[in-house]
Scaffold this active site. Structure first.
Site, PDB file in Angstrom:
ATOM      1  N   ALA A   1      28.122 -45.634   4.694  1.00 26.34           N
ATOM      2  CA  ALA A   1      27.708 -45.141   3.457  1.00 26.34           C
ATOM      3  C   ALA A   1      27.706 -46.097   2.354  1.00 26.34           C
ATOM      4  O   ALA A   1      27.696 -45.845   1.313  1.00 26.34           O
ATOM      5  CB  ALA A   1      28.751 -43.897   3.116  1.00 26.34           C
TER       6      ALA A   1
ATOM      7  N   ASN B   1      36.448 -44.350   6.530  1.00 24.78           N
ATOM      8  CA  ASN B   1      35.211 -45.339   7.005  1.00 24.78           C
ATOM      9  C   ASN B   1      34.835 -46.382   6.045  1.00 24.78           C
ATOM     10  O   ASN B   1      34.537 -47.432   6.657  1.00 24.78           O
ATOM     11  CB  ASN B   1      34.136 -44.320   7.181  1.00 24.78           C
TER      12      ASN B   1
ATOM     13  N   HIS C   1      31.194 -45.353  -4.370  1.00 20.57           N
ATOM     14  CA  HIS C   1      31.721 -46.306  -3.727  1.00 20.57           C
ATOM     15  C   HIS C   1      31.493 -47.336  -4.503  1.00 20.57           C
ATOM     16  O   HIS C   1      30.220 -47.874  -4.772  1.00 20.57           O
ATOM     17  CB  HIS C   1      31.147 -46.606  -2.223  1.00 20.57           C
TER      18      HIS C   1
HETATM   19  N1  LIG Z   1      30.664 -45.034   8.597  1.00 17.33           N
HETATM   20  C1  LIG Z   1      30.431 -43.838   7.434  1.00 17.33           C
HETATM   21  O1  LIG Z   1      30.356 -44.462   6.577  1.00 17.33           O
HETATM   22  C2  LIG Z   1      30.767 -42.719   7.924  1.00 17.33           C
HETATM   23  C3  LIG Z   1      30.020 -41.992   6.898  1.00 17.33           C
HETATM   24  C4  LIG Z   1      30.603 -40.518   7.091  1.00 17.33           C
HETATM   25  C5  LIG Z   1      30.995 -39.997   8.295  1.00 17.33           C
HETATM   26  N2  LIG Z   1      31.455 -40.866   9.047  1.00 17.33           N
HETATM   27  C6  LIG Z   1      32.018 -40.227  10.468  1.00 17.33           C
HETATM   28  O2  LIG Z   1      31.031 -39.875  11.461  1.00 17.33           O
HETATM   29  C7  LIG Z   1      31.587 -39.131  12.222  1.00 17.33           C
HETATM   30  C8  LIG Z   1      30.854 -37.844  12.432  1.00 17.33           C
HETATM   31  O3  LIG Z   1      30.404 -37.407  11.216  1.00 17.33           O
HETATM   32  P1  LIG Z   1      29.617 -35.911  11.029  1.00 17.33           P
HETATM   33  O4  LIG Z   1      29.234 -35.377   9.784  1.00 17.33           O
HETATM   34  O5  LIG Z   1      28.546 -35.629  12.015  1.00 17.33           O
HETATM   35  O6  LIG Z   1      30.737 -34.798  11.641  1.00 17.33           O
HETATM   36  P2  LIG Z   1      30.754 -33.145  12.320  1.00 17.33           P
HETATM   37  O7  LIG Z   1      31.872 -33.016  12.312  1.00 17.33           O
HETATM   38  O8  LIG Z   1      29.462 -32.451  11.805  1.00 17.33           O
HETATM   39  O9  LIG Z   1      30.296 -33.660  13.848  1.00 17.33           O
HETATM   40  C9  LIG Z   1      31.212 -34.188  14.848  1.00 17.33           C
HETATM   41  C10 LIG Z   1      30.572 -33.764  16.227  1.00 17.33           C
HETATM   42  O10 LIG Z   1      31.366 -34.419  17.296  1.00 17.33           O
HETATM   43  C11 LIG Z   1      31.595 -33.619  18.084  1.00 17.33           C
HETATM   44  N3  LIG Z   1      33.002 -34.070  18.928  1.00 17.33           N
HETATM   45  C12 LIG Z   1      34.216 -34.089  18.358  1.00 17.33           C
HETATM   46  N4  LIG Z   1      35.084 -34.804  19.624  1.00 17.33           N
HETATM   47  C13 LIG Z   1      33.999 -35.011  20.403  1.00 17.33           C
HETATM   48  C14 LIG Z   1      34.422 -35.589  21.847  1.00 17.33           C
HETATM   49  N5  LIG Z   1      35.604 -36.046  22.196  1.00 17.33           N
HETATM   50  N6  LIG Z   1      33.049 -35.855  22.599  1.00 17.33           N
HETATM   51  C15 LIG Z   1      31.973 -35.346  22.265  1.00 17.33           C
HETATM   52  N7  LIG Z   1      31.875 -34.632  20.710  1.00 17.33           N
HETATM   53  C16 LIG Z   1      32.938 -34.602  20.064  1.00 17.33           C
HETATM   54  C17 LIG Z   1      32.204 -32.267  17.585  1.00 17.33           C
HETATM   55  O11 LIG Z   1      32.091 -31.027  18.173  1.00 17.33           O
HETATM   56  C18 LIG Z   1      31.098 -32.066  16.302  1.00 17.33           C
HETATM   57  O12 LIG Z   1      29.939 -31.388  16.797  1.00 17.33           O
HETATM   58  C19 LIG Z   1      33.103 -38.469  11.551  1.00 17.33           C
HETATM   59  O13 LIG Z   1      34.139 -39.295  12.433  1.00 17.33           O
HETATM   60  C20 LIG Z   1      32.969 -39.125  10.127  1.00 17.33           C
HETATM   61  O14 LIG Z   1      34.198 -39.465   9.752  1.00 17.33           O
HETATM   62  C21 LIG Z   1      31.109 -42.244   9.047  1.00 17.33           C
END
Ligand SMILES: NC(=O)c1ccc[n+]([C@@H]2O[C@H](COP(=O)([O-])OP(=O)(O)OC[C@H]3O[C@@H](n4cnc5c(N)ncnc54)[C@H](O)[C@@H]3O)[C@@H](O)[C@H]2O)c1
Length: 274
Positions: free
Chosen positions: A131, A197, A227
């Protein structure tokens, strides 16, 4: 390319939509690792919505099954628990992993395990900017040492619902911006794990978790997830301000995160990496 994906939530599905719209040719193979209760739904959605993304698909529930499909790159978009459960085995097998849930690396033991698995497997842990932006310059300046990094994350008050900000502030009644957390990136990740994150990305790129200073703000005037950070180094100084739009399927995820992962994949496929 043979691509592996961990998770099939908002980021994964938005990424597949972007791949569908931007790839010159379909992926050779796509293997998606999901929770057991998600298998049927994921298979159905891949067939109905994403058939043009890859020549072949597989839906699996553990890292060994994912590896049996010989992915060249695995993208994690599932959360801290999934990083812990699956990323070490994939790295150990010599496959590069793009980690989106970078906040998971604020857990020192997990960071150590991932680094050791990558070294043992001869693979790389790829941490996308997500992000935030300007991480290339921060990481470059970091090599020279002497960094001071200050990060401020602002969101509309109700976007902090369900976090410890609720105990510090009456989120529904704020007229002005209010800072409810000041501390290190390590402390921010511990207290606000779902918002860790960006602070973790800046910490890993630059001055580390203990030396990166974080402020979190509830701001009624914030246009989205904002941010801001400043960097002072012996070589250069800069400031960044990024106003992100939330992703359509998940207001907590900035949509630019998906594009940052898309960039990692395109840089692997295309003739130029930038
Ligand atoms: N790096 C960044 O800047 C940034 C920004 C936004 C989100 N993120 C991270 O990205 C990740 C995903 O975000 P999202 O919006 O897609 O979330 P989301 O909740 O829409 O999707 C997460 C998916 O992962 C699945 N899941 C959970 N545990 C699992 C496992 N052990 N094995 C397989 N699948 C599993 C869930 O069923 C869900 O479908 C989150 O951890 C979030 O913190 C990072």
């Amino acid at each position: 390319m043979r691509l592996g994906m961990i998770g099939f939530g908002n980021i994964a599905q938005t990424l597949l939509t972007q791949l569908k719209q931007t790839l010159d040719a379909p992926l050779e193979h796509l293997a998606v690792l999901v929770l057991p209760e998600m298998v049927d739904e994921t298979e159905a959605r891949l067939t109905s919505e994403f058939a043009s993304v890859a020549g072949e698909f597989a839906v699996v529930t553990d890292a060994q099954a994912l590896l049996s499909h010989r992915p060249e790159l695995v993208v994690e978009c599932a959360g801290h628990a999934a990083v812990l459960a699956h990323a070490p085995s994939v790295l150990h097998a010599g496959i590069d992993v793009v980690i989106v849930s970078i906040g998971a690396l604020s857990d020192e033991a997990l960071e150590k395990e991932l680094r050791a698995a990558a070294s043992a497997g001869g693979a790389r842990l790829i941490l996308p900017a997500g992000a935030v932006g300007g991480v290339d310059l921060l990481a470059a300046l970091g090599a020279a040492g002497g960094l001071e990094v200050r990060y401020r994350g602002s969101k509309p008050p109700l976007a902090w619902s369900g976090t410890p900000a609720e105990q510090a502030l009456d989120l529904g009644a704020l007229d002005d911006a209010a800072i409810f957390f000041r501390g290190t990136a390590r402390e921010a990740a511990r207290e606000f794990p779902k918002n860790a994150n960006v602070a973790a990305t800046l910490a890993l790129a630059g001055a580390g978790f203990e030396a990166t200073q974080v402020e979190l703000v509830a701001d009624p005037a914030a246009p989205g997830n904002v941010h801001e950070y400043s960097v002072v180094s012996p070589l250069a100084k800069y400031t960044m301000r990024i106003e992100n739009l939330p992703s359509a399927g998940n207001a907590k995820t900035s949509v630019s995160t998906v594009y940052s992962v898309l960039r990692e994949i395109r840089n692997r496929i295309g003739p130029v990496a930038i």
